[in-house]
Design an enzyme around this catalytic site. Structure first.
Site, mmCIF file in Angstrom:
data_model
loop_
_atom_site.group_PDB
_atom_site.id
_atom_site.type_symbol
_atom_site.label_atom_id
_atom_site.label_comp_id
_atom_site.label_asym_id
_atom_site.label_seq_id
_atom_site.Cartn_x
_atom_site.Cartn_y
_atom_site.Cartn_z
ATOM 1 N N SER A 1 0.742 -1.196 -0.052
ATOM 2 C CA SER A 1 -0.087 -0.052 -0.105
ATOM 3 C C SER A 1 0.997 1.318 0.064
ATOM 4 O O SER A 1 1.770 1.315 -0.846
ATOM 5 C CB SER A 1 -0.792 -0.035 1.360
ATOM 6 O OG SER A 1 -1.937 1.085 1.113
ATOM 7 N N ASP B 1 -2.782 6.306 -3.705
ATOM 8 C CA ASP B 1 -1.531 5.515 -3.233
ATOM 9 C C ASP B 1 -1.224 4.340 -4.161
ATOM 10 O O ASP B 1 -1.805 4.259 -5.058
ATOM 11 C CB ASP B 1 -1.869 4.896 -1.771
ATOM 12 C CG ASP B 1 -2.762 3.707 -1.895
ATOM 13 O OD1 ASP B 1 -3.462 3.473 -2.943
ATOM 14 O OD2 ASP B 1 -3.023 3.170 -0.564
ATOM 15 N N ASP C 1 -1.135 1.110 -4.575
ATOM 16 C CA ASP C 1 -1.810 0.233 -5.209
ATOM 17 C C ASP C 1 -3.358 0.387 -5.445
ATOM 18 O O ASP C 1 -4.211 -0.244 -5.647
ATOM 19 C CB ASP C 1 -1.901 -1.275 -4.092
ATOM 20 C CG ASP C 1 -2.744 -0.834 -2.794
ATOM 21 O OD1 ASP C 1 -2.641 0.288 -2.283
ATOM 22 O OD2 ASP C 1 -3.256 -1.607 -2.101
ATOM 23 N N ASP D 1 -5.844 1.910 -3.785
ATOM 24 C CA ASP D 1 -7.078 1.690 -3.094
ATOM 25 C C ASP D 1 -7.612 2.906 -2.183
ATOM 26 O O ASP D 1 -8.525 3.040 -1.768
ATOM 27 C CB ASP D 1 -6.982 0.458 -2.157
ATOM 28 C CG ASP D 1 -5.961 0.426 -1.108
ATOM 29 O OD1 ASP D 1 -4.966 1.386 -1.113
ATOM 30 O OD2 ASP D 1 -5.711 -0.594 -0.314
#
Length: 570
Positions: free
Chosen positions: A150, A302, A304, A306
């Site tokens: 993340s 961010d 990734d 999400d």
């Protein structure tokens, strides 16, 4: 002579056997000779599952992300899958982000699954985490894995596990899998791939995901309004560059400026201190471009894809970053408003949030006569709400840490669809001479003015973990009964599952899974939560204060500072 704890040395010696490759053994020997502290931190425990799966620093050892720890996880998960889905063809989907080693580690995971006779759908290049959640259901898989850390620093990576509903693992299932993993030795891992069982996936899933995002995130915005909205978007060197520009273009948003200096995926995140849209610094480059272009909205995601940060023009025409709670209430209210207009909202529908997020979500739900379900931190709990309540329609919901989920086609926070939704709101409000910022303050006028603040204290390594444990222990053993001049009325301890009403001394049970969280409620409506992070070496303090209207903003800002001072937090 350098001293190494015998218990640590026993763990280390297992990694010096022929099963482990020569490079790993050489690194360990160097640490024994020159870095005993680093050696201890690498081996003193097994890297554990937290709120966002397994996440940690890459390197050698039991407490690090590497091919052996992930291989062991995957072997244990393979064994568990074969028990749960006996006599079935088992299928898993695997995705990964832009981080160092993500692609190679994803291949290691795919190899272990295939070596155990499990069919693997592997994305051939990086993809957003929400697309993996979508792919699990779309491809009728029993399980999904995404390799990501993340928004953590560059030295981190991670391993998130999704189940057949598209949501992340929750108890008791995660504990059962951990037990399976802990029953293995590294030598039990089968790394020998079966290439016949590994299939690469790309455009077909991309198209299906993009279409689902458009269906769930679009709300009859006129093309004129879309053309009139100026958007600046940054992927912060992450995976969202593969999907968000495409979805915005498909939705009809043509006036989009991508921050090119941050558009190339790069695990070093060279233009930011932290690739976390919660940090204002991460959006500085996008904000400067937006200022020069007189843009209406800035979106940053961010690595990734999400979480998303949003900045909009305030009443003075300057760009202002919304906090996660503000973005959540705007998106949630807009969704409810749209569903009500369409005649599709019923009193069995629900929204969802977390115990450390703004209480304003409950006010909004009450106004629309629907349920607001509240769970622990982490979208796996919101996904579980959706799974556990099939007769109720999930409209949307989020948490203070910049995550949001629109509908249930993805069972995790989804910055792709949330970005589209944010642009729909901005375009529609601008078309009628209003703005996202004005919309926010209309909601404050209606439901009360809530102001929140998050303070995170970084405590790295074994010593840091011990410090965090001591802080939480002290707050339990010597609880506050007054905070900055306001009497504490309720103390909720989610580790013990109890709620103490301080005046009557009555103790009631909390109907929620156990977690290391303490929440104080005070007489003046303040809420203070303390929680060790499940994904980072931090302890977090969440503050929420409220007043009847926004004119009391300065008073609430002072109130937050008084609370921080009383708790000795900075």
């Amino acid at each position: 002579m350098i001293y190494v704890d015998p218990a640590i040395l026993e763990r280390v010696n297992k990694w010096l056997t022929p099963f482990f490759d020569s490079e790993t053994q050489h690194t360990i020997k160097e640490m024994i000779a020159h870095d005993p502290e680093g050696l201890e931190d690498s081996f003193y425990k097994n890297l554990a599952f937290g709120t966002g799966g397994m996440r940690g620093v890459m390197g050698v050892g039991d407490n690090r992300i590497n091919k052996y720890t992930l291989g062991k996880n995957t072997q244990g998960l393979s064994n568990y899958l074969k028990k749960q889905f006996a006599n079935q063809e088992i299928k898993v989907a695997i995705a990964y982000d832009c981080r160092h080693n993500s692609k190679s580690l994803a291949r290691v995971v795919a190899n272990v699954f295939s070596a155990n006779g499990i069919k693997v759908y592997l994305f051939s290049d990086l993809r957003p985490t929400p697309e993996l959640s979508f792919a699990v259901k779309h491809l009728n898989c029993q399980c999904g894995i995404v390799l990501t850390a993340s928004h953590n620093p560059p030295e981190y990576n991670g391993y998130k596990v999704y189940w057949e509903d598209g949501g992340q693992l929750v108890p008791p299932q995660d504990g059962e899998i951990i037990s399976e993993i802990n029953g293995l030795e590294y030598t039990d891992v089968n790394f020998e791939e079966n290439s016949d069982l590994i299939e690469y996936i790309d455009e077909e899933v991309d198209t299906a995901f993009a279409e689902a995002s458009l269906k769930n995130g679009s709300f009859n915005t006129s093309q004129k309004a879309k053309d009139n909205l100026k958007i600046v978007f940054t992927s912060l060197h992450g995976t969202s560059i593969t999907m968000i520009p495409r979805v915005l273009e498909d939705a009809g948003y043509k006036n989009v400026t991508v921050v090119n200096a941050q558009a190339t995926p790069d695990g070093d995140f060279p233009t930011v201190v932290s690739p976390n849209p919660e940090e204002p610094e991460a959006l500085e480059m996008a904000l400067e471009i937006a200022k020069n272009q007189d843009a209406d909205i800035v979106i940053g995601t961010d690595p990734d894809c999400d979480r998303l940060g949003i900045a909009v023009k305030n009443n003075e025409g300057n760009l202002e970053i919304l906090n996660g709670n503000q973005a959540m209430i705007i998106k949630t209210h807009f969704l409810l408003e749209q569903h009500k207009k369409q005649g599709s909202l019923t009193n069995t529908d629900f929204i969802a949030t977390t115990i450390v997020s703004t209480p304003m979500m409950q006010q909004i739900a009450s106004d629309y006569n629907i349920d607001c379900k509240i769970g622990l931190t982490g979208f796996k709990w919101i996904a579980k709400m959706v799974k556990d309540n099939p007769s109720q329609y999930f409209v949307g919901g989020g948490e203070e840490s910049f995550g949001f989920m629109v509908g249930d086609f993805v069972r995790d926070k989804d910055a792709v669809t949330a970005t589209l939704l944010a642009c729909e709101i901005a375009a529609q409000k601008k078309e009628i001479g209003s703005s996202v910022y004005q919309y926010l303050y209309e909601l404050y006028d209606k439901y009360g003015y809530y102001q929140e603040k998050l303070v995170s204290l970084v405590k790295k390594g074994k010593k840091g973990a011990e410090e965090i444990s001591k802080i939480m222990k002290k707050m339990r053993e010597a609880p506050f009964f007054e905070i900055a001049g306001s009497k504490v009325t309720i103390i909720e301890d989610y580790l013990n599952g109890t709620s103490l009403h301080t005046e009557t001394k009555e103790v009631s049970s909390l109907d929620i899974p156990r977690s290391n969280v303490l929440i104080y409620y005070t007489e003046d409506g303040s809420k203070i939560a303390a929680r060790p992070s499940g994904t980072e070496p931090k302890i977090k303090f969440y503050l929420s204060v409220c007043a009847s209207n926004p004119t009391q903003k300065k008073h609430l800002e002072s109130r937050i500072q008084e609370i921080l001072s009383h708790l000795n937090i900075s």
